[in-house]
Design a protein around this motif. Sequence first.
Motif, short mmCIF file in Angstrom:
data_model
loop_
_atom_site.label_atom_id
_atom_site.label_comp_id
_atom_site.label_asym_id
_atom_site.label_seq_id
_atom_site.Cartn_x
_atom_site.Cartn_y
_atom_site.Cartn_z
N TYR A 39 -6.99 1.25 -7.08
CA TYR A 39 -6.44 0.14 -6.30
C TYR A 39 -6.92 -1.15 -6.95
N ARG A 40 -6.29 -2.25 -6.58
CA ARG A 40 -6.77 -3.55 -7.06
C ARG A 40 -6.55 -4.60 -6.00
N GLN A 41 -7.38 -5.62 -6.05
CA GLN A 41 -7.26 -6.73 -5.11
C GLN A 41 -7.43 -8.03 -5.87
N ALA A 42 -6.36 -8.80 -5.90
CA ALA A 42 -6.38 -10.11 -6.53
C ALA A 42 -6.84 -11.15 -5.51
N PRO A 43 -7.35 -12.27 -5.98
CA PRO A 43 -7.82 -13.31 -5.05
C PRO A 43 -6.73 -13.73 -4.07
N GLY A 44 -7.07 -13.73 -2.79
CA GLY A 44 -6.12 -14.16 -1.77
C GLY A 44 -5.05 -13.14 -1.43
N LYS A 45 -5.15 -11.96 -1.98
CA LYS A 45 -4.13 -10.94 -1.72
C LYS A 45 -4.76 -9.68 -1.14
N GLN A 46 -3.92 -8.86 -0.54
CA GLN A 46 -4.41 -7.59 -0.01
C GLN A 46 -4.61 -6.58 -1.14
N ARG A 47 -5.46 -5.62 -0.87
CA ARG A 47 -5.66 -4.54 -1.82
C ARG A 47 -4.38 -3.74 -1.95
N GLU A 48 -4.03 -3.39 -3.18
CA GLU A 48 -2.80 -2.65 -3.42
C GLU A 48 -3.08 -1.41 -4.25
N LEU A 49 -2.24 -0.42 -4.03
CA LEU A 49 -2.34 0.83 -4.77
C LEU A 49 -1.73 0.65 -6.16
N VAL A 50 -2.47 1.08 -7.17
CA VAL A 50 -2.02 0.91 -8.55
C VAL A 50 -1.53 2.24 -9.13
N ALA A 51 -2.32 3.29 -8.97
CA ALA A 51 -1.97 4.58 -9.57
C ALA A 51 -2.67 5.69 -8.81
N THR A 52 -2.03 6.84 -8.78
CA THR A 52 -2.56 8.02 -8.11
C THR A 52 -2.49 9.22 -9.03
N ILE A 53 -3.50 10.08 -8.95
CA ILE A 53 -3.47 11.36 -9.65
C ILE A 53 -3.84 12.44 -8.64
N PHE A 57 -2.85 17.09 -11.03
CA PHE A 57 -2.73 16.17 -12.16
C PHE A 57 -1.37 15.49 -12.24
N THR A 58 -0.64 15.48 -11.13
CA THR A 58 0.59 14.69 -11.06
C THR A 58 0.22 13.22 -10.88
N THR A 59 0.88 12.35 -11.61
CA THR A 59 0.55 10.93 -11.56
C THR A 59 1.72 10.11 -11.06
N THR A 60 1.41 9.06 -10.33
CA THR A 60 2.40 8.08 -9.89
C THR A 60 1.82 6.70 -10.07
N TYR A 61 2.71 5.72 -10.25
CA TYR A 61 2.28 4.37 -10.56
C TYR A 61 3.08 3.34 -9.77
N ALA A 62 2.43 2.21 -9.48
CA ALA A 62 3.16 1.08 -8.94
C ALA A 62 4.15 0.60 -10.00
N ASP A 63 5.27 0.09 -9.55
CA ASP A 63 6.29 -0.38 -10.50
C ASP A 63 5.74 -1.43 -11.46
N SER A 64 4.82 -2.23 -10.98
CA SER A 64 4.30 -3.33 -11.78
C SER A 64 3.46 -2.88 -12.97
N VAL A 65 2.98 -1.63 -12.95
CA VAL A 65 2.12 -1.16 -14.04
C VAL A 65 2.72 0.03 -14.78
N LYS A 66 3.85 0.52 -14.30
CA LYS A 66 4.46 1.70 -14.90
C LYS A 66 4.75 1.46 -16.38
#
Length: 118
Positions: A39-53, A57-66
């Motif tokens: 997960y990641r949290q930028a200043p002034g923003k809510q924590r967001e999910l970035v990637a899951t495994i 071993f199946t992986t998924t990603y947020a569109d912004s980092v795919k």
Amino acid sequence: QVQLVESGGGLVQPGGSLRLSCAASGDIFRFMFYNMAWYRQAPGKQRELVATITLAFTTTYADSVKGRFTISRDNAKNTVFLQMNSLQPEDTAVYYCNRGSDSLQWPWGQGTQVTVSS
């Protein structure tokens, strides 16, 4: 109690790369059975999910980092990794790992700061 320790962050120029690590320790029974995520949290923003495994071993990603980020895991070391390539200023945030977003979260670690700037 489970402890999560993230590391590997730093200051990098746009287009650069970093590899984050997250080591889990403590009261863990069979780390391999847990879906894990970054997960990641930028200043002034809510924590967001970035990637899951998943445990499979199946992986998924947020569109912004795919296509730029890759999540992996080493069950023998209770560790999850996030390889980040082609970093952009909008990737600047504190990065955390934890269980997958559909699970009860462990106590959050301190995170690792990633700053992308020229």
